[in-house]
Write a protein that holds these residues in place. Structure first.
Motif, PDB file in Angstrom:
ATOM      1  N   ALA A  93      13.487 -47.982  13.120  1.00 57.05           N
ATOM      2  CA  ALA A  93      14.239 -46.722  13.140  1.00 57.05           C
ATOM      3  C   ALA A  93      13.600 -45.770  14.137  1.00 57.05           C
ATOM      4  CB  ALA A  93      14.213 -46.085  11.751  1.00 57.05           C
ATOM      5  N   ASP A 113      -0.473 -43.171  17.007  1.00 57.74           N
ATOM      6  CA  ASP A 113      -0.726 -43.170  18.446  1.00 57.74           C
ATOM      7  C   ASP A 113       0.647 -43.002  19.104  1.00 57.74           C
ATOM      8  OD1 ASP A 113      -1.520 -43.846  21.035  1.00 57.74           O
ATOM      9  OD2 ASP A 113      -1.532 -46.002  20.623  1.00 57.74           O
ATOM     10  N   PRO A 114       1.067 -41.754  19.333  1.00 59.38           N
ATOM     11  CA  PRO A 114       2.455 -41.529  19.776  1.00 59.38           C
ATOM     12  C   PRO A 114       2.634 -41.818  21.255  1.00 59.38           C
ATOM     13  CG  PRO A 114       1.314 -39.456  19.375  1.00 59.38           C
ATOM     14  CD  PRO A 114       0.311 -40.527  19.157  1.00 59.38           C
ATOM     15  N   GLY A 328       4.351 -49.337  16.943  1.00 56.68           N
ATOM     16  CA  GLY A 328       4.057 -50.313  18.003  1.00 56.68           C
ATOM     17  C   GLY A 328       3.917 -51.710  17.432  1.00 56.68           C
TER      18      GLY A 328
HETATM   19  C1  LIG Z   1       1.556 -45.645  22.035  1.00 55.83           C
HETATM   20  S1  LIG Z   1       2.594 -46.796  21.273  1.00 55.83           S
HETATM   21  C2  LIG Z   1       1.769 -47.210  19.782  1.00 55.83           C
HETATM   22  C3  LIG Z   1       1.006 -48.495  19.898  1.00 55.83           C
HETATM   23  C4  LIG Z   1       0.163 -48.805  18.685  1.00 55.83           C
HETATM   24  N1  LIG Z   1      -0.953 -47.895  18.609  1.00 55.83           N
HETATM   25  C5  LIG Z   1      -0.363 -50.213  18.703  1.00 55.83           C
HETATM   26  O1  LIG Z   1      -1.601 -50.388  18.572  1.00 55.83           O
HETATM   27  O2  LIG Z   1       0.419 -51.150  18.822  1.00 55.83           O
HETATM   28  C6  LIG Z   1       3.936 -45.816  20.748  1.00 55.83           C
HETATM   29  C7  LIG Z   1       5.072 -46.603  20.116  1.00 55.83           C
HETATM   30  O3  LIG Z   1       6.036 -45.670  19.628  1.00 55.83           O
HETATM   31  C8  LIG Z   1       7.334 -46.230  19.801  1.00 55.83           C
HETATM   32  N2  LIG Z   1       8.285 -45.099  19.783  1.00 55.83           N
HETATM   33  C9  LIG Z   1       8.567 -44.230  20.778  1.00 55.83           C
HETATM   34  N3  LIG Z   1       9.435 -43.285  20.339  1.00 55.83           N
HETATM   35  C10 LIG Z   1       9.684 -43.572  19.031  1.00 55.83           C
HETATM   36  C11 LIG Z   1      10.490 -42.961  18.012  1.00 55.83           C
HETATM   37  N4  LIG Z   1      11.186 -41.861  18.285  1.00 55.83           N
HETATM   38  N5  LIG Z   1      10.501 -43.506  16.773  1.00 55.83           N
HETATM   39  C12 LIG Z   1       9.766 -44.620  16.500  1.00 55.83           C
HETATM   40  N6  LIG Z   1       9.010 -45.254  17.433  1.00 55.83           N
HETATM   41  C13 LIG Z   1       8.960 -44.732  18.671  1.00 55.83           C
HETATM   42  C14 LIG Z   1       7.245 -46.976  21.121  1.00 55.83           C
HETATM   43  O4  LIG Z   1       8.231 -47.990  21.194  1.00 55.83           O
HETATM   44  C15 LIG Z   1       5.814 -47.537  21.060  1.00 55.83           C
HETATM   45  O5  LIG Z   1       5.788 -48.843  20.529  1.00 55.83           O
END
Ligand SMILES: C[S@@+](CC[C@H](N)C(=O)[O-])C[C@H]1O[C@@H](n2cnc3c(N)ncnc32)[C@H](O)[C@@H]1O
Length: 372
Positions: A93, A113-114, A328
């Motif tokens: 979602a 981790d955004p 992620g």
């Molecule tokens: C920086 S990564 C996090 C990675 C994670 N720390 C890991 O170790 O795998 C940010 C994740 O947020 C997801 N994402 C971006 N916008 C989002 C949203 N509005 N809602 C949910 N997920 C989102 C991206 O697809 C990405 O996989």
């Protein structure tokens, strides 16, 4: 703009369903404004983009229509947990929708981790990353024979991107303030160029800034000589070589004294490492190991050695539910399972949902790796 993001999406959905053709962002913004009061074209556009292609389809530059099978996707996005693994549930979602519809006071700590730059996880930037050229991603030069993981290049963000980033974290802070119980910790991975924006946006949304954690790690950012003038300035590096990663530490304000909050909500502090040793704000951490990257090839994978320490400390009594709204590969959820905490994750990208479903049990069962 005060409406929750799910409300904006539903409003766009109603308008485009009734219209039965595509429309420009300006037309859609006007229609949403009529239904909800003021709304900016940029928030409508970011809503259209973050729900494309599941719900909305881009037909031409700045024009969108509803997908014919969008109804099914909306239900899917809202309701279906994508993966259950160990003590974790991962939802497919948009986390803003998920947070707007989750039960208030249902989360005890957030470790996340955004995305930064908002753009780095867009299809366009991920395609550039996969093609290995240009965009916000930079592949650091290899040295000692190892290829380094790509890094988002935050210095390319302009003033508009920074404003958008601020609004993004402010919205996130507002929604987390509703989902998290009083005293619940909110720990957000950041970087030295943007942590001030995250801290001020989330504090202005009503969370309390409690400081920073320093994850000591060689990030490969900075340290470069001036571009195209290396030989003229051999003794100069433009920025310090970054050797730490800041994590912003916030919490939802307490209800009463710390002891009252701990009794009622099980939150309001950090779990100690031992009788003698409180949780500290400097954590030595190696980069993510090769074996973890092979299990979970996500461009921003965080290491288990670090996540397990932070996740464990985030629940002072070891009781409650951890949330990672930007899950992620599910590494935070895997860390929570490894330390015995239930957790919830939300991830918007179906490719990462598939990756997480495979990776979470493997990451959770890794033996604790030496932190340095
Ligand atoms: C920086 S990564 C996090 C990675 C994670 N720390 C890991 O170790 O795998 C940010 C994740 O947020 C997801 N994402 C971006 N916008 C989002 C949203 N509005 N809602 C949910 N997920 C989102 C991206 O697809 C990405 O996989």
């Amino acid at each position: 703009m005060t409406s929750a993001p799910g409300v904006i999406r539903d409003s766009i959905f109603r308008f485009l369903s009734a219209l039965e053709r595509d429309a420009t962002v300006a037309e859609i913004s006007d229609a949403v404004a009529l239904q909800l009061g003021s709304v900016t074209a940029s928030s409508v556009r970011s809503y259209l983009n973050s729900n494309a292609p599941e719900v909305f389809e881009r037909t031409a530059r700045g024009r969108y229509r509803i997908r014919s099978d969008a109804e099914a996707n909306v239900r899917h996005v809202r309701l279906n947990p994508a993966v259950q693994s160990g003590l974790a549930i991962l939802y497919h979602a948009d986390c803003f929708d998920w947070l707007a519809s989750c039960a208030p006071n249902s989360i005890h700590a957030v470790v996340t981790d955004p995305p930064y730059g908002i753009v780095e996880y867009s299809e366009k930037e991920l395609t550039k990353l996969r093609a290995g050229k240009g965009g916000v991603w930079r592949v650091p030069p290899s040295f000692d024979g190892n290829r380094r993981a790509p890094l988002p290049r935050f210095t390319v963000l302009n003033e508009g991107d920074r404003d958008e980033l601020y609004r993004f974290f402010r919205r996130l802070g507002t929604l987390l303030g509703r989902a998290v119980v009083p005293g619940g910790n909110v720990l957000v991975a950041s970087n030295p160029l943007l942590s001030h924006l995250v801290a001020s946006a989330m504090a202005n949304a009503g969370l309390e800034l409690r400081g920073y954690l320093a994850r000591l790690t060689m990030t490969m950012r900075g340290g470069d000589r001036p571009k195209n003038a290396h030989q003229d300035f051999p003794d100069v590096s433009v920025m310090p070589r970054s050797q730490w990663e800041p994590w912003v530490v916030l919490r939802r304000p307490l209800e009463g004294r710390v002891q009252d909050n701990l009794r009622k909500w099980k939150t309001g502090g950090f779990r100690r490492l031992s009788d003698e040793q409180p949780f500290g704000d400097v954590i030595r951490s190696s980069p993510t190991t090769r074996s973890e990257r092979l299990i979970a090839p996500h461009p921003s994978l965080k290491p288990q050695n670090f996540l397990r320490q932070v996740v464990r400390a985030s629940l002072p009594l070891g009781e409650g539910v951890i949330l990672d709204p930007f899950a992620g590969s599910g590494s935070t959820l895997a860390a929570a399972t490894a330390v015995g905490y239930p957790s919830i994750g939300v991830e918007a990208d179906p490719k990462f949902i598939r990756l997480a479903s495979d990776a979470m049990p493997k990451l959770a069962s890794l033996r604790q790796i030496d932190p340095v």
